[in-house]
Scaffold this motif. Structure first.
Motif, PDB file in Angstrom:
ATOM      1  N   VAL A  41      -2.511  -3.801   2.175  1.00  0.00           N
ATOM      2  CA  VAL A  41      -1.589  -4.868   2.585  1.00  0.00           C
ATOM      3  C   VAL A  41      -0.458  -5.000   1.572  1.00  0.00           C
ATOM      4  O   VAL A  41       0.719  -5.088   1.936  1.00  0.00           O
ATOM      5  CB  VAL A  41      -2.335  -6.217   2.758  1.00  0.00           C
ATOM      6  CG1 VAL A  41      -1.363  -7.367   2.931  1.00  0.00           C
ATOM      7  CG2 VAL A  41      -3.279  -6.141   3.933  1.00  0.00           C
ATOM      8  N   SER A  42      -0.812  -4.982   0.306  1.00  0.00           N
ATOM      9  CA  SER A  42       0.196  -5.108  -0.748  1.00  0.00           C
ATOM     10  C   SER A  42       1.183  -3.941  -0.714  1.00  0.00           C
ATOM     11  O   SER A  42       2.396  -4.136  -0.769  1.00  0.00           O
ATOM     12  CB  SER A  42      -0.492  -5.186  -2.113  1.00  0.00           C
ATOM     13  OG  SER A  42       0.465  -5.212  -3.134  1.00  0.00           O
ATOM     14  N   LYS A  43       0.657  -2.739  -0.603  1.00  0.00           N
ATOM     15  CA  LYS A  43       1.502  -1.539  -0.644  1.00  0.00           C
ATOM     16  C   LYS A  43       2.377  -1.393   0.604  1.00  0.00           C
ATOM     17  O   LYS A  43       3.580  -1.189   0.497  1.00  0.00           O
ATOM     18  CB  LYS A  43       0.609  -0.304  -0.790  1.00  0.00           C
ATOM     19  CG  LYS A  43       1.347   1.001  -0.740  1.00  0.00           C
ATOM     20  CD  LYS A  43       0.368   2.158  -0.792  1.00  0.00           C
ATOM     21  CE  LYS A  43       1.060   3.449  -0.428  1.00  0.00           C
ATOM     22  NZ  LYS A  43       0.104   4.522  -0.172  1.00  0.00           N
ATOM     23  N   LEU A  44       1.783  -1.516   1.783  1.00  0.00           N
ATOM     24  CA  LEU A  44       2.518  -1.210   3.015  1.00  0.00           C
ATOM     25  C   LEU A  44       3.369  -2.357   3.543  1.00  0.00           C
ATOM     26  O   LEU A  44       4.339  -2.138   4.246  1.00  0.00           O
ATOM     27  CB  LEU A  44       1.554  -0.737   4.101  1.00  0.00           C
ATOM     28  CG  LEU A  44       0.812   0.558   3.787  1.00  0.00           C
ATOM     29  CD1 LEU A  44      -0.064   0.961   4.957  1.00  0.00           C
ATOM     30  CD2 LEU A  44       1.774   1.672   3.428  1.00  0.00           C
ATOM     31  N   LEU A  45       2.996  -3.583   3.204  1.00  0.00           N
ATOM     32  CA  LEU A  45       3.811  -4.712   3.642  1.00  0.00           C
ATOM     33  C   LEU A  45       4.689  -5.254   2.525  1.00  0.00           C
ATOM     34  O   LEU A  45       5.475  -6.169   2.733  1.00  0.00           O
ATOM     35  CB  LEU A  45       2.919  -5.819   4.223  1.00  0.00           C
ATOM     36  CG  LEU A  45       2.165  -5.439   5.502  1.00  0.00           C
ATOM     37  CD1 LEU A  45       1.322  -6.592   5.980  1.00  0.00           C
ATOM     38  CD2 LEU A  45       3.109  -4.960   6.577  1.00  0.00           C
ATOM     39  N   GLY A  46       4.534  -4.677   1.326  1.00  0.00           N
ATOM     40  CA  GLY A  46       5.433  -5.003   0.230  1.00  0.00           C
ATOM     41  C   GLY A  46       5.246  -6.374  -0.373  1.00  0.00           C
ATOM     42  O   GLY A  46       6.171  -6.916  -0.966  1.00  0.00           O
ATOM     43  N   CYS A  89       8.982  -2.436   5.773  1.00  0.00           N
ATOM     44  CA  CYS A  89       7.923  -3.456   5.729  1.00  0.00           C
ATOM     45  C   CYS A  89       7.987  -4.358   6.952  1.00  0.00           C
ATOM     46  O   CYS A  89       6.959  -4.689   7.543  1.00  0.00           O
ATOM     47  CB  CYS A  89       8.047  -4.285   4.462  1.00  0.00           C
ATOM     48  SG  CYS A  89       7.724  -3.352   2.971  1.00  0.00           S
ATOM     49  N   THR A  90       9.173  -4.750   7.334  1.00  0.00           N
ATOM     50  CA  THR A  90       9.352  -5.602   8.506  1.00  0.00           C
ATOM     51  C   THR A  90       8.929  -4.854   9.771  1.00  0.00           C
ATOM     52  O   THR A  90       8.276  -5.430  10.647  1.00  0.00           O
ATOM     53  CB  THR A  90      10.812  -6.074   8.619  1.00  0.00           C
ATOM     54  OG1 THR A  90      11.168  -6.728   7.397  1.00  0.00           O
ATOM     55  CG2 THR A  90      11.008  -7.022   9.782  1.00  0.00           C
ATOM     56  N   ALA A  91       9.270  -3.580   9.871  1.00  0.00           N
ATOM     57  CA  ALA A  91       8.876  -2.766  11.032  1.00  0.00           C
ATOM     58  C   ALA A  91       7.359  -2.644  11.104  1.00  0.00           C
ATOM     59  O   ALA A  91       6.774  -2.758  12.188  1.00  0.00           O
ATOM     60  CB  ALA A  91       9.516  -1.382  10.949  1.00  0.00           C
TER      61      ALA A  91
END
Length: 151
Positions: A41-46, A89-91
């Protein structure tokens, strides 16, 4: 009478013959999977590690809340993102929300499995998956669990 892959292809207009949708892990809650989910979650959603940990802990599983996805990346808010380009991240957040509301809807209606996040890591690959196959399998799984007496 059964729902077939041909029905899924025709009705939903999604691919049934492409790359296999497979997610390693996240099948049951363990401490190792929880730590891996927080990192993902931290890595892919920033988001920060603390924000990701809070979100995973508040759901008491390997999930994030749909409301969190919706408000965190709303167009009116300018989120501070750490790792990736904000657009990526938004995508990812939008795709996660969309998949959980359409193909992978369940009775909770409030949470999204982090296993789906693994599938949207590479945004260029998202269109190459056989989403129809997994949507049909998930539908049968949900129908099976919904017909149990205790549900």
């Amino acid at each position: 009478m059964f729902i077939t892959l041909e029905d899924v292809s025709i009705l939903l207009k999604i691919l049934v013959m492409r790359k296999v949708v497979a997610v390693e892990g996240f099948s049951r809650y363990t401490e190792d999977y929880r730590k891996e989910a927080i990192q993902l979650v931290s890595k892919l959603l920033g988001v920060t590690h603390e924000e990701a940990e809070y979100e995973v802990n508040i759901t008491r599983g390997l999930n994030v809340r749909k409301a969190w996805l919706k408000t965190r990346w709303s167009p009116t808010k300018k989120p501070k993102l750490l790792h990736y380009h904000p657009l990526q991240c938004t995508a990812r957040a939008f795709l996660l929300y969309l998949l959980s509301c359409t193909l992978f809807a369940d009775k909770s209606e409030t949470q999204v499995s982090i296993a789906l996040l693994d599938l949207v890591e590479n945004l260029d690959d998202v269109g190459n998956y056989a989403w129809g196959v997994v949507a049909l399998a998930y539908l049968y799984y949900q129908l099976g669990s919904a017909t149990r007496v205790e549900v």
